[in-house]
Design a protein around this motif. Structure first.
Motif, mmCIF file in Angstrom:
data_model
loop_
_atom_site.group_PDB
_atom_site.id
_atom_site.type_symbol
_atom_site.label_atom_id
_atom_site.label_comp_id
_atom_site.label_asym_id
_atom_site.label_seq_id
_atom_site.Cartn_x
_atom_site.Cartn_y
_atom_site.Cartn_z
ATOM 1 N N ARG A 156 0.743 -1.097 -0.078
ATOM 2 C CA ARG A 156 0.086 0.189 -0.075
ATOM 3 C C ARG A 156 0.571 1.744 -0.054
ATOM 4 O O ARG A 156 0.394 2.314 -0.096
ATOM 5 N N MET A 157 2.157 1.351 0.208
ATOM 6 C CA MET A 157 3.078 2.095 0.204
ATOM 7 C C MET A 157 2.933 2.793 -1.154
ATOM 8 O O MET A 157 2.682 2.647 -2.572
ATOM 9 N N THR A 158 2.543 4.748 -1.420
ATOM 10 C CA THR A 158 2.222 5.442 -2.094
ATOM 11 C C THR A 158 3.443 5.046 -3.342
ATOM 12 O O THR A 158 4.832 5.054 -2.818
ATOM 13 N N PHE A 159 3.289 6.492 -4.333
ATOM 14 C CA PHE A 159 4.353 6.355 -5.272
ATOM 15 C C PHE A 159 5.163 7.605 -4.451
ATOM 16 O O PHE A 159 5.960 7.262 -4.839
ATOM 17 N N THR A 160 4.482 8.052 -4.049
ATOM 18 C CA THR A 160 5.785 9.395 -3.503
ATOM 19 C C THR A 160 6.762 8.581 -2.446
ATOM 20 O O THR A 160 7.251 9.225 -2.358
ATOM 21 N N GLU A 161 5.635 7.709 -1.329
ATOM 22 C CA GLU A 161 7.083 7.576 -0.702
ATOM 23 C C GLU A 161 8.351 5.939 -1.104
ATOM 24 O O GLU A 161 9.075 5.932 -0.930
ATOM 25 N N LEU A 162 7.156 5.619 -2.571
ATOM 26 C CA LEU A 162 8.834 4.592 -3.108
ATOM 27 C C LEU A 162 9.790 5.250 -3.799
ATOM 28 O O LEU A 162 10.298 4.895 -3.268
ATOM 29 N N ALA A 163 8.644 6.665 -4.694
ATOM 30 C CA ALA A 163 10.200 7.445 -5.254
ATOM 31 C C ALA A 163 11.275 8.097 -3.779
ATOM 32 O O ALA A 163 12.211 8.149 -4.559
ATOM 33 N N LYS A 164 10.668 8.528 -2.667
ATOM 34 C CA LYS A 164 11.629 9.314 -2.139
ATOM 35 C C LYS A 164 12.573 8.004 -1.502
ATOM 36 O O LYS A 164 13.785 8.127 -1.144
ATOM 37 N N ARG A 165 12.509 6.786 -1.196
ATOM 38 C CA ARG A 165 13.153 5.421 -1.055
ATOM 39 C C ARG A 165 14.046 4.692 -2.388
ATOM 40 O O ARG A 165 15.939 4.571 -1.668
ATOM 41 N N VAL A 166 13.416 5.465 -2.905
ATOM 42 C CA VAL A 166 14.157 5.083 -4.571
ATOM 43 C C VAL A 166 15.189 6.129 -5.410
ATOM 44 O O VAL A 166 16.053 6.363 -5.548
ATOM 45 N N SER A 167 15.250 7.322 -4.236
ATOM 46 C CA SER A 167 15.524 8.583 -4.575
ATOM 47 C C SER A 167 15.558 8.552 -6.305
ATOM 48 O O SER A 167 16.087 8.926 -7.171
ATOM 49 N N LEU A 168 14.001 8.501 -6.680
ATOM 50 C CA LEU A 168 13.595 8.741 -8.105
ATOM 51 C C LEU A 168 12.302 9.632 -8.243
ATOM 52 O O LEU A 168 11.730 10.477 -6.430
ATOM 53 N N SER A 169 11.984 10.223 -9.295
ATOM 54 C CA SER A 169 11.037 11.538 -9.344
ATOM 55 C C SER A 169 9.841 10.242 -8.810
ATOM 56 O O SER A 169 9.736 8.723 -9.387
ATOM 57 N N ALA A 170 8.007 11.202 -8.757
ATOM 58 C CA ALA A 170 7.301 9.876 -8.581
ATOM 59 C C ALA A 170 6.652 9.715 -10.514
ATOM 60 O O ALA A 170 6.387 7.937 -9.868
ATOM 61 N N PRO A 171 6.841 10.288 -10.852
ATOM 62 C CA PRO A 171 6.413 9.770 -12.279
ATOM 63 C C PRO A 171 7.609 8.425 -12.484
ATOM 64 O O PRO A 171 6.879 7.126 -13.647
ATOM 65 N N ALA A 172 8.859 8.988 -12.428
ATOM 66 C CA ALA A 172 9.576 7.312 -12.668
ATOM 67 C C ALA A 172 9.205 6.500 -12.469
ATOM 68 O O ALA A 172 9.720 5.152 -12.616
#
Length: 154
Positions: A19-35
């Motif tokens: 359920r992790m949001t794309f925004t949170e995933l993006a932060k954790r992998v150091s990418l933008s949310a769209p990427a």
């Protein structure tokens, strides 16, 4: 499909919390949310990620009995076993396996009487061995790069 370090990090995070949001995933992998969204969609389209699910505690729903039922089904009875036993609501997992037993079923029940009834149904198709689950120490462990690459011993 070739996976890079970021893909593996995404898989690890999603397997631990789908359920992790794309925004949170993006932060954790150091990418933008769209990427990040694009990478996750690519993993889904490739069939690497096949779905997302809630993990439910059967005991909290009034199902305190959990058992592993191994069944040696007679070959001619396999279609009926699949249709009549594997589809029963108590069955959480059903694996058709090699070895002495043909089927490995993980079942949950409200009572020992219900478990007894389930086993009696399974015995119509072959011999059974039932083991009660005291506790589960590993469930749905994430698949990691080390396992895929064959690095499993430390």
């Amino acid at each position: 499909m070739e996976l890079d370090d970021v893909d593996w990090k995404l898989l690890d995070l999603l397997q631990r919390d789908g359920r992790m949001t794309f925004t949170e995933l993006a932060k954790r992998v150091s990418l933008s949310a769209p990427a990040t969204t694009e990478r996750v969609r690519r993993l889904e389209q490739a069939g690497v990620v096949t779905g997302y699910a809630a993990v439910v505690d059967p005991q909290r729903l009034g199902l305190p009995i959990e058992a592993i039922v191994r069944v040696r089904v007679r070959s001619l009875d396999t279609p009926r076993f699949r249709e009549r036993v594997v589809t029963m609501a108590q069955v959480r997992d059903a694996d058709h396996v090699t070895g002495d037993d043909c089927w490995l079923l993980r079942v949950v029940c409200r009572s020992m009487v219900e478990l007894e009834g389930f086993v009696e149904q399974a015995q119509r198709y072959g011999d059974t061995t039932t083991s009660l689950v005291f506790s589960s120490h590993v469930r749905n462990r994430p698949i990691t790069r080390e396992v895929v690459d064959g690095i499993v011993y430390r």
